[in-house]
Motif scaffolding. Structure first.
Motif, PDB file in Angstrom:
ATOM      1  N   LEU A  97      71.526  51.710   7.156  1.00  0.00           N
ATOM      2  CA  LEU A  97      70.224  52.077   7.702  1.00  0.00           C
ATOM      3  C   LEU A  97      69.324  50.856   7.881  1.00  0.00           C
ATOM      4  O   LEU A  97      68.256  50.970   8.489  1.00  0.00           O
ATOM      5  CB  LEU A  97      69.532  53.097   6.795  1.00  0.00           C
ATOM      6  N   GLY A  98      69.760  49.709   7.363  1.00  0.00           N
ATOM      7  CA  GLY A  98      68.965  48.498   7.513  1.00  0.00           C
ATOM      8  C   GLY A  98      67.648  48.595   6.778  1.00  0.00           C
ATOM      9  O   GLY A  98      67.549  49.173   5.697  1.00  0.00           O
ATOM     10  N   GLU A  99      66.605  48.044   7.385  1.00  0.00           N
ATOM     11  CA  GLU A  99      65.284  48.007   6.757  1.00  0.00           C
ATOM     12  C   GLU A  99      64.349  49.088   7.270  1.00  0.00           C
ATOM     13  O   GLU A  99      63.223  49.216   6.787  1.00  0.00           O
ATOM     14  CB  GLU A  99      64.651  46.630   6.962  1.00  0.00           C
ATOM     15  N   ALA A 100      64.790  49.855   8.268  1.00  0.00           N
ATOM     16  CA  ALA A 100      63.924  50.908   8.812  1.00  0.00           C
ATOM     17  C   ALA A 100      64.750  51.842   9.678  1.00  0.00           C
ATOM     18  O   ALA A 100      65.814  51.470  10.198  1.00  0.00           O
ATOM     19  CB  ALA A 100      62.784  50.315   9.634  1.00  0.00           C
ATOM     20  N   VAL A 101      64.262  53.065   9.815  1.00  0.00           N
ATOM     21  CA  VAL A 101      64.828  54.044  10.743  1.00  0.00           C
ATOM     22  C   VAL A 101      63.667  54.686  11.491  1.00  0.00           C
ATOM     23  O   VAL A 101      62.495  54.473  11.155  1.00  0.00           O
ATOM     24  CB  VAL A 101      65.645  55.130  10.006  1.00  0.00           C
ATOM     25  N   TYR A 102      63.996  55.459  12.510  1.00  0.00           N
ATOM     26  CA  TYR A 102      62.965  56.190  13.246  1.00  0.00           C
ATOM     27  C   TYR A 102      62.980  57.662  12.844  1.00  0.00           C
ATOM     28  O   TYR A 102      64.043  58.238  12.588  1.00  0.00           O
ATOM     29  CB  TYR A 102      63.234  56.135  14.751  1.00  0.00           C
ATOM     30  N   ARG A 103      61.797  58.255  12.830  1.00  0.00           N
ATOM     31  CA  ARG A 103      61.698  59.707  12.761  1.00  0.00           C
ATOM     32  C   ARG A 103      60.972  60.188  14.019  1.00  0.00           C
ATOM     33  O   ARG A 103      60.151  59.468  14.600  1.00  0.00           O
ATOM     34  CB  ARG A 103      60.958  60.186  11.512  1.00  0.00           C
ATOM     35  N   ALA A 104      61.286  61.403  14.444  1.00  0.00           N
ATOM     36  CA  ALA A 104      60.649  61.954  15.630  1.00  0.00           C
ATOM     37  C   ALA A 104      59.160  62.133  15.379  1.00  0.00           C
ATOM     38  O   ALA A 104      58.739  62.527  14.285  1.00  0.00           O
ATOM     39  CB  ALA A 104      61.293  63.292  15.995  1.00  0.00           C
ATOM     40  N   ASP A 105      58.372  61.840  16.398  1.00  0.00           N
ATOM     41  CA  ASP A 105      56.919  61.961  16.283  1.00  0.00           C
ATOM     42  C   ASP A 105      56.494  63.400  16.043  1.00  0.00           C
ATOM     43  O   ASP A 105      55.565  63.674  15.296  1.00  0.00           O
ATOM     44  CB  ASP A 105      56.267  61.415  17.563  1.00  0.00           C
ATOM     45  N   GLY A 106      57.175  64.354  16.688  1.00  0.00           N
ATOM     46  CA  GLY A 106      56.841  65.759  16.510  1.00  0.00           C
ATOM     47  C   GLY A 106      55.969  66.312  17.615  1.00  0.00           C
ATOM     48  O   GLY A 106      56.006  67.507  17.894  1.00  0.00           O
ATOM     49  N   ASN A 107      55.184  65.471  18.231  1.00  0.00           N
ATOM     50  CA  ASN A 107      54.304  65.919  19.312  1.00  0.00           C
ATOM     51  C   ASN A 107      54.926  65.725  20.687  1.00  0.00           C
ATOM     52  O   ASN A 107      54.662  66.488  21.605  1.00  0.00           O
ATOM     53  CB  ASN A 107      52.971  65.158  19.244  1.00  0.00           C
ATOM     54  N   ARG A 108      55.741  64.679  20.803  1.00  0.00           N
ATOM     55  CA  ARG A 108      56.415  64.406  22.071  1.00  0.00           C
ATOM     56  C   ARG A 108      57.857  64.034  21.781  1.00  0.00           C
ATOM     57  O   ARG A 108      58.149  63.254  20.859  1.00  0.00           O
ATOM     58  CB  ARG A 108      55.742  63.234  22.811  1.00  0.00           C
TER      59      ARG A 108
END
Length: 376
Positions: free
Chosen positions: A34-45
């Protein structure tokens, strides 16, 4: 490695590991991938992604995230999560697939000790490392299209102690230098089976890959290569879907005007295309077309020829279809759907695929049943 990481890894292995893959899951940590960061979905778009950084979380929280049976996006719009300045808008380009799906894929490919494997799509390198743990690193070749993703993955694979053959290039070409392989396994979805895969698998070997088309229909292929160099098999019951191979993506779709062209009553309810298998069948009939829906409209568009079809409810009941351009897209889709319904509307596993140098043919029921050609 912390006691928490060990406990979570062993718990994951106990939950997900079959007899064949449990030990590999016990040995390979997930958090390095996963390295140093991952993305999560914003939820609005749907196209907005927020980086979640390891440095901004407690260690136990980060490890809980890493060992959740969840897919974590690691690249969006060409930007790795650790390099994201803030919210990123775009489409995911790479991810760490949820571990249960990784295991399901490996089991579906029937990979076991003694196999020599070509993996298409290194991604984060987690599945690559699981195969190294079970088969030995010399038995594993992995190909990644994106140089940035490949470099990140190779670093993580090395950090957990493995050194398989890691190749930066178009996985659709396979990797002839290490052929012949017992198994080809693809962690990206393809429209058609790339012929180099066929040529690089030994007789009796297999190709396992999710398949996807420009309408969004999916199926999961498991093919066996025959002595004559062809490959054939039925689609599997699991509806696996991975990111599409970048060279197999659809062209940009311009906006279209609906309600033009020749009109006639539709013989099928357009809503049937919201069924996953029906969409797959429709896609077989019009493989160059893309599909979209409005409030009461279903639209098909073939960018290459300019052919289009759209449907809308008819005032007296039923649906009207309008078709324009050299190809009658709805005619082809309609006929395929009626053929499928006449056979009892089976799941994708009721279909099979035969691949040769000359053609790729999807058939319904048996190899002698109704069939459709995949695009060249």
């Amino acid at each position: 490695m912390s006691d928490t990481a060990t406990e979570l890894r062993l718990a994951l292995a106990a939950r997900l590991g079959s007899a064949g893959w449990r030990e590999a899951l016990r040995r390979v940590p997930r958090e390095p991938f996963l390295g140093e960061a991952v993305y999560r979905a914003d939820g609005n778009r749907a196209d907005r992604w927020v980086p979640v950084r390891r440095a901004e979380m407690g260690q136990d929280d980060w490890l809980s995230l890493a060992y959740a049976d969840q897919t974590w996006v690691t690249q969006v719009g060409g930007i790795l999560a650790e390099n994201a300045p803030d919210v990123v808008v775009g489409q995911p380009g790479s991810s760490s697939t949820l571990p249960s799906l990784v295991v399901l894929m490996l089991e579906a490919a029937r990979i076991s000790e003694g196999d020599k494997v070509l993996e298409i799509g290194t991604g984060t390198g987690y599945s690559t490392s699981l195969m190294c743990a079970r088969l030995g690193e010399k038995a594993v070749t992995t190909v990644e299209y994106d140089p940035m993703v490949a470099a990140r993955a190779e670093k993580a694979i090395s950090a957990v102690g493995y050194a398989p053959t890691c190749v930066v290039g178009d996985g659709m070409n396979g990797y002839a230098a290490n052929a012949a392989y017992d198994k080809v396994i693809s962690t990206c979805s393809v429209r058609v089976i790339p012929l180099p895969w066929l040529w690089q698998v030994r007789s009796g070997g297999t190709i396992t890959t999710p398949m996807w088309g420009w309408m969004g229909g999916v199926a999961f292929a498991h093919l066996t290569v025959a002595d004559d160099g062809t490959a054939s098999g039925r689609f599997l019951e699991d509806d696996l879907c991975f990111m599409a191979a970048r060279t197999h993506l659809a062209p940009p779709r311009p906006p279209i005007i609906t309600g033009i062209g020749q009109a006639r009553p539709s013989r099928i309810d357009p809503a049937i295309l919201r069924n996953d298998t029906a969409l797959w069948v429709a896609q077989l009939a019009a493989p160059q077309a893309q599909c979209s829906w409005g409030e009461d409209t279903t639209i098909l568009l073939d960018v290459g020829t300019g052919s289009r079809a759209d449907t809308k409810p008819a005032p007296a009941g039923g649906w009207t279809v309008y078709q324009h351009g050299p190809l009658r897209l709805w005619d082809a889709v309609e006929e395929a759907i009626l053929t499928w319904q006449g056979a009892g509307s089976p799941h994708q596993s009721g279909f099979g695929l035969t691949v040769s140098t000359d053609s790729q043919r999807v058939w319904l029921g048996t190899p002698g049943g109704p069939d459709w050609r995949l695009p060249a």
